[in-house]
Design a protein around this motif. Sequence first.
Motif: not given
Length: 208
Positions: A172-176
């Motif tokens: 999820a953090a990588l997606a942002e």
Amino acid sequence: MGSPSETTPDALDIVADVDKRNPGHELQESTDGDRWLGGSTSRGALALDSPAARPFAIAAVFLALLLVGQLVFHFRTDIAISAPLLQPPLAMLSDVLGTDVPLPRRVEMLSIEASDLQVDQERKQLLALQVTLRNRATYAQAYPVLELTLTDTNDRIVARRLLLPDEYLSAAALAEQAFPASADVDVRLWIETREIAAVGYRLYLFYP
């Protein structure tokens, strides 16, 4: 040989005759010189405005604009931070040039709020690293690189590893793709030690 009283009047007469034949001689020379200087100055001023000089003026303006554009492109991240209203045009400029506006990388605005390193009780060769990172800036930043150093009982380095964002961040953090402004990010990571006798650790963050 005549006396001074006899020769001096003749000399004075010669000078007087010369002056009479050339009245205003010195004044005329001065006037001619001024006229020559004035004509030269006028021709120089006209030369600057002549059609032949226009290409040089256009080239100078073009080079100045090119320099300004290069400076704006180089400092586009800092400009976007200081003037948020300019972010859209800067993004458009970057798109035209086939690039993007890099995220800020101000490491002084990042901090490690908490960290812990424990041995996994079920798998003794694994270490469980837990870290809380904080972005104290009022704008989003790039995620930093973490440097983990393992030490022995004498505080000597036994292993060191760099952890990249795509290794320690969740999906999820990588997606942002950006460390949100004024936010915390929790990291939990398992590291294989391969029989390294480590009892302590040091953790740093930095931008390469």
